[in-house]
Scaffold this motif. Structure first.
Motif, mmCIF file in Angstrom:
data_model
loop_
_atom_site.group_PDB
_atom_site.id
_atom_site.type_symbol
_atom_site.label_atom_id
_atom_site.label_comp_id
_atom_site.label_asym_id
_atom_site.label_seq_id
_atom_site.Cartn_x
_atom_site.Cartn_y
_atom_site.Cartn_z
ATOM 1 N N SER A 197 0.824 -1.211 0.000
ATOM 2 C CA SER A 197 0.000 0.000 0.000
ATOM 3 C C SER A 197 0.861 1.266 0.000
ATOM 4 O O SER A 197 0.483 2.272 -0.600
ATOM 5 C CB SER A 197 -0.943 0.004 1.208
ATOM 6 O OG SER A 197 -0.209 -0.016 2.417
ATOM 7 N N ALA A 198 2.024 1.215 0.669
ATOM 8 C CA ALA A 198 2.899 2.391 0.683
ATOM 9 C C ALA A 198 3.402 2.692 -0.734
ATOM 10 O O ALA A 198 3.435 3.859 -1.161
ATOM 11 C CB ALA A 198 4.074 2.168 1.630
ATOM 12 N N HIS A 199 3.776 1.664 -1.466
ATOM 13 C CA HIS A 199 4.232 1.827 -2.852
ATOM 14 C C HIS A 199 3.092 2.355 -3.718
ATOM 15 O O HIS A 199 3.293 3.216 -4.577
ATOM 16 C CB HIS A 199 4.730 0.486 -3.384
ATOM 17 C CG HIS A 199 5.363 0.560 -4.744
ATOM 18 N ND1 HIS A 199 6.324 1.496 -5.076
ATOM 19 C CD2 HIS A 199 5.160 -0.173 -5.876
ATOM 20 C CE1 HIS A 199 6.684 1.332 -6.343
ATOM 21 N NE2 HIS A 199 5.990 0.329 -6.847
ATOM 22 N N PHE A 200 1.909 1.843 -3.483
ATOM 23 C CA PHE A 200 0.707 2.278 -4.202
ATOM 24 C C PHE A 200 0.502 3.782 -4.035
ATOM 25 O O PHE A 200 0.340 4.531 -5.005
ATOM 26 C CB PHE A 200 -0.501 1.505 -3.654
ATOM 27 C CG PHE A 200 -1.827 1.910 -4.220
ATOM 28 C CD1 PHE A 200 -2.361 1.241 -5.309
ATOM 29 C CD2 PHE A 200 -2.565 2.937 -3.651
ATOM 30 C CE1 PHE A 200 -3.596 1.596 -5.822
ATOM 31 C CE2 PHE A 200 -3.789 3.302 -4.151
ATOM 32 C CZ PHE A 200 -4.311 2.626 -5.249
ATOM 33 N N HIS A 201 0.520 4.250 -2.797
ATOM 34 C CA HIS A 201 0.276 5.667 -2.529
ATOM 35 C C HIS A 201 1.423 6.555 -3.019
ATOM 36 O O HIS A 201 1.191 7.667 -3.490
ATOM 37 C CB HIS A 201 0.014 5.890 -1.044
ATOM 38 C CG HIS A 201 -1.278 5.299 -0.573
ATOM 39 N ND1 HIS A 201 -2.498 5.702 -1.058
ATOM 40 C CD2 HIS A 201 -1.536 4.322 0.316
ATOM 41 C CE1 HIS A 201 -3.459 5.005 -0.476
ATOM 42 N NE2 HIS A 201 -2.895 4.158 0.358
ATOM 43 N N ASP A 202 2.657 6.067 -2.909
ATOM 44 C CA ASP A 202 3.792 6.832 -3.441
ATOM 45 C C ASP A 202 3.626 7.082 -4.933
ATOM 46 O O ASP A 202 3.876 8.188 -5.430
ATOM 47 C CB ASP A 202 5.105 6.077 -3.189
ATOM 48 C CG ASP A 202 5.554 6.158 -1.744
ATOM 49 O OD1 ASP A 202 5.033 7.020 -1.019
ATOM 50 O OD2 ASP A 202 6.414 5.357 -1.344
ATOM 51 N N LYS A 203 3.210 6.044 -5.655
ATOM 52 C CA LYS A 203 3.007 6.174 -7.093
ATOM 53 C C LYS A 203 1.935 7.206 -7.404
ATOM 54 O O LYS A 203 2.091 8.055 -8.294
ATOM 55 C CB LYS A 203 2.611 4.812 -7.687
ATOM 56 C CG LYS A 203 3.750 3.842 -7.852
ATOM 57 C CD LYS A 203 4.449 4.089 -9.191
ATOM 58 C CE LYS A 203 5.414 2.982 -9.527
ATOM 59 N NZ LYS A 203 6.037 3.169 -10.855
ATOM 60 N N VAL A 204 0.813 7.122 -6.698
ATOM 61 C CA VAL A 204 -0.286 8.071 -6.945
ATOM 62 C C VAL A 204 0.168 9.491 -6.672
ATOM 63 O O VAL A 204 -0.093 10.412 -7.462
ATOM 64 C CB VAL A 204 -1.508 7.720 -6.065
ATOM 65 C CG1 VAL A 204 -2.591 8.800 -6.207
ATOM 66 C CG2 VAL A 204 -2.087 6.369 -6.460
ATOM 67 N N GLU A 205 0.859 9.688 -5.572
ATOM 68 C CA GLU A 205 1.256 11.041 -5.182
ATOM 69 C C GLU A 205 2.283 11.629 -6.141
ATOM 70 O O GLU A 205 2.289 12.830 -6.401
ATOM 71 C CB GLU A 205 1.748 11.015 -3.730
ATOM 72 C CG GLU A 205 0.595 10.785 -2.750
ATOM 73 C CD GLU A 205 1.034 10.303 -1.383
ATOM 74 O OE1 GLU A 205 2.242 10.429 -1.079
ATOM 75 O OE2 GLU A 205 0.186 9.803 -0.626
ATOM 76 N N ARG A 206 3.165 10.782 -6.688
ATOM 77 C CA ARG A 206 4.103 11.270 -7.704
ATOM 78 C C ARG A 206 3.360 11.672 -8.981
ATOM 79 O O ARG A 206 3.694 12.677 -9.611
ATOM 80 C CB ARG A 206 5.161 10.192 -8.009
ATOM 81 C CG ARG A 206 6.291 10.161 -7.003
ATOM 82 C CD ARG A 206 7.532 9.488 -7.595
ATOM 83 N NE ARG A 206 7.290 8.093 -7.898
ATOM 84 C CZ ARG A 206 7.481 7.098 -7.028
ATOM 85 N NH1 ARG A 206 7.899 7.380 -5.800
ATOM 86 N NH2 ARG A 206 7.269 5.847 -7.382
ATOM 87 N N LEU A 207 2.362 10.894 -9.351
ATOM 88 C CA LEU A 207 1.559 11.228 -10.527
ATOM 89 C C LEU A 207 0.826 12.556 -10.335
ATOM 90 O O LEU A 207 0.739 13.371 -11.261
ATOM 91 C CB LEU A 207 0.542 10.124 -10.813
ATOM 92 C CG LEU A 207 1.047 8.884 -11.540
ATOM 93 C CD1 LEU A 207 -0.060 7.856 -11.669
ATOM 94 C CD2 LEU A 207 1.565 9.260 -12.928
#
Length: 524
Positions: A197-207
């Motif tokens: 989930s941390a990787h998931f949210h990092d990706k979204v926030e970078r986008l």
């Protein structure tokens, strides 16, 4: 640290390397350069931390090398080797910011002392830089924490709209005149998410950072499968293409977002910060994905006010099916509900509200008819969350109906397997209380089942209805008392739960073919 030595005399280069206490200083000599061009080339290729250079070399001299490399890169320390006759060069070196000098002939003590000063200075600078970076990181985290707090506490929390200036001061935003709009980025399919989930949210926030570059400012907060985005952008900017770019990037990154369907619903656009508080509008837009489709940006559109989908006779039918333990009736009702729901072109939010109402009605029926143990299965909050993950109207109702059917089937199975114990309990209760008025409703409540279901279960297990069983128990006790006691018939009548002697006499004769007195004479 890496050290480059530049001198046109090979012997001087070797001497410097020999004199330096490199290991204890934490330094390494990476090579020699014997002219200015070679020195520049090696610096560009290896980026040394320290350059020890003679002033006079073929090609570019030492000061020209320093001047050129400072234009191209930062972070190198220079130690200039000079003699007394080269004082004017030393002055030029000072003007270029070089503060480390070694006079010829070079002394090992002076060399190591100079290198130690550089090491300490760089270490202090590195530590200070680390402190500055940590402080900046803390400040950035606090900034985003306050931004998220504004969205969750004020926007999602449905407070009265704030003025943009007050938001800036209280929550670290930098809002400017332009448009203000709330967007909701919703992920469907999280039921099957098993990733990081941390990787998931990092990706979204970078986008978000990439696609929203150029807006005045924005903030975001995540809650229950949805990102709330507070957007402030210039009046001449089209925000929808940027939001579409977010969805497109999510689709392309199948490693992280495989199996998810992302949709963005927009609230009303406004010229002041009140636009950030339009949660109802954004939810309405997002709800329309159930009928318009997922994976798109849905603009806010005023919808004609529609009443909730009426449940009508469905309500009474569902309660009756629960009371009578009618699985077939329940399935038929739910199938009919799906047909009714789509007959009037419902909005997405109407479908979600219908699902919630049906679930509440089902749970009310379970409670009303005393299926206490059923709550171990279906959870209202859990099922509503699952329903919200389905992504289209048909899947919403299919999942609701399937979940209710499975739960009720489980309940009936549990009740059936536990049936013998309540019957044993009921028989014991009748045997201890046959002398008092007893009703099926009273007995059903005693063992924790609905009256209709317990009546059916009792007959299945005993072969007699409740009334027949109670009548037989009372008559058996009356026969015993007539044989074994001298009590008057009127006393025996009351002792087995009858207040009307005529009713008692009639029932006794129906069972035995004799009146109570005839029975006593026969068995006296």
């Amino acid at each position: 640290m890496k050290v480059l030595i530049a001198d046109d005399e090979i012997s001087i280069c070797r001497l410097i390397k020999h004199l330096g206490d490199w290991e204890s200083l934490g330094m390494e000599v990476i090579g020699f350069a014997h002219d200015g061009e070679a020195a520049l080339s090696m610096m560009r290729a290896n980026c040394p931390d320290i350059v020890i250079t003679d002033i006079r070399m073929p090609g570019f001299n030492g000061l020209e090398v320093i001047s050129q490399i400072k234009k191209e890169m930062r972070g190198m320390d220079f130690v200039v080797v000079s003699g007394f006759r080269q004082f004017e060069y030393a002055q030029e070196a000072l003007r270029q910011g070089v503060s480390n000098f070694l006079l010829k002939p070079i002394s090992g003590t002076e060399l190591n002392h100079t290198l130690e000063k550089i090491r300490q200075r760089r270490s202090q600078k590195h530590e200070q830089l680390g402190r500055d970076l940590r402080l900046k990181e803390i400040e950035q985290k606090e900034k985003w924490r306050r931004k998220k707090e504004f969205i969750l506490a004020e926007v999602v929390g449905a407070s009265a709209p704030w003025d943009a200036k007050d938001i800036n001061e209280a929550f670290h935003y930098q809002f400017k005149p332009g448009f203000f709009q709330l967007a909701m980025l919703k992920f469907d399919g999280l039921l099957v998410f098993g990733g990081d989930s941390a990787h998931f949210h990092d990706k979204v926030e970078r986008l978000l950072a990439e696609c929203l570059e150029g807006v005045h400012d924005y903030g975001y907060a995540y809650q229950q499968g949805c990102y709330y985005l507070a957007l402030n952008y210039p009046q001449g900017m089209e925000i929808k293409p940027r939001l579409k770019a977010i969805l497109e990037s999510l689709r392309e990154d199948s490693d992280v977002f495989k199996g998810f369907f992302a949709t963005i619903g927009l609230g009303k656009k406004a010229a002041d910060a009140a636009g950030l508080f339009d949660v109802p509008g954004a939810l309405q837009s997002l709800g329309q994905r159930l009928v318009l489709g997922q994976s798109q940006v849905i603009d806010y559109q005023p919808l004609a006010v529609k009443e909730e989908i009426a449940l009508g006779p469905f309500s009474n039918g569902l309660l009756a099916a629960i009371e009578k333990n009618g699985m077939d009736a329940l399935k038929s009702l739910l199938d009919g509900l799906k047909e009714t729901a789509f007959s009037g072109s419902p909005t997405g939010n109407q479908i979600l509200k219908l699902a919630e109402d049906v679930l509440d009605l089902y749970l009310l029926g379970l409670k009303k008819y005393a299926f206490q143990h059923s709550q171990k299965g279906l959870s209202r909050e859990g099922l509503l969350w699952e329903i919200d993950q389905q992504g289209n109207a048909k899947k919403v109702l299919d999942h609701l109906c399937q979940s209710i059917t499975q739960d009720f089937s489980r309940i009936l199975k549990a009740v059936g397997s536990a049936g013998r114990k309540p019957i044993t309990q009921a028989k014991k209760y009748i045997e201890n209380n046959y002398h008092a008025p007893i009703t099926l409703e009273q007995l059903s409540q005693e063992v924790g089942f609905s009256t209709a279901y317990f009546g059916t279960l009792f007959k299945q297990e005993t072969g007699e209805s409740f009334t027949e069983y109670l009548f037989r128990i009372r008559m058996e006790e009356a026969k015993r008392m007539l044989r074994d006691t001298d009590d008057a018939v009127s006393q025996i009548c009351q002792g087995v739960g009858y207040s009307d002697p005529k009713h008692f006499n009639k029932g006794f004769k129906k069972m035995t073919g004799l009146t109570p007195r005839e029975y006593r004479k026969l068995y006296a």
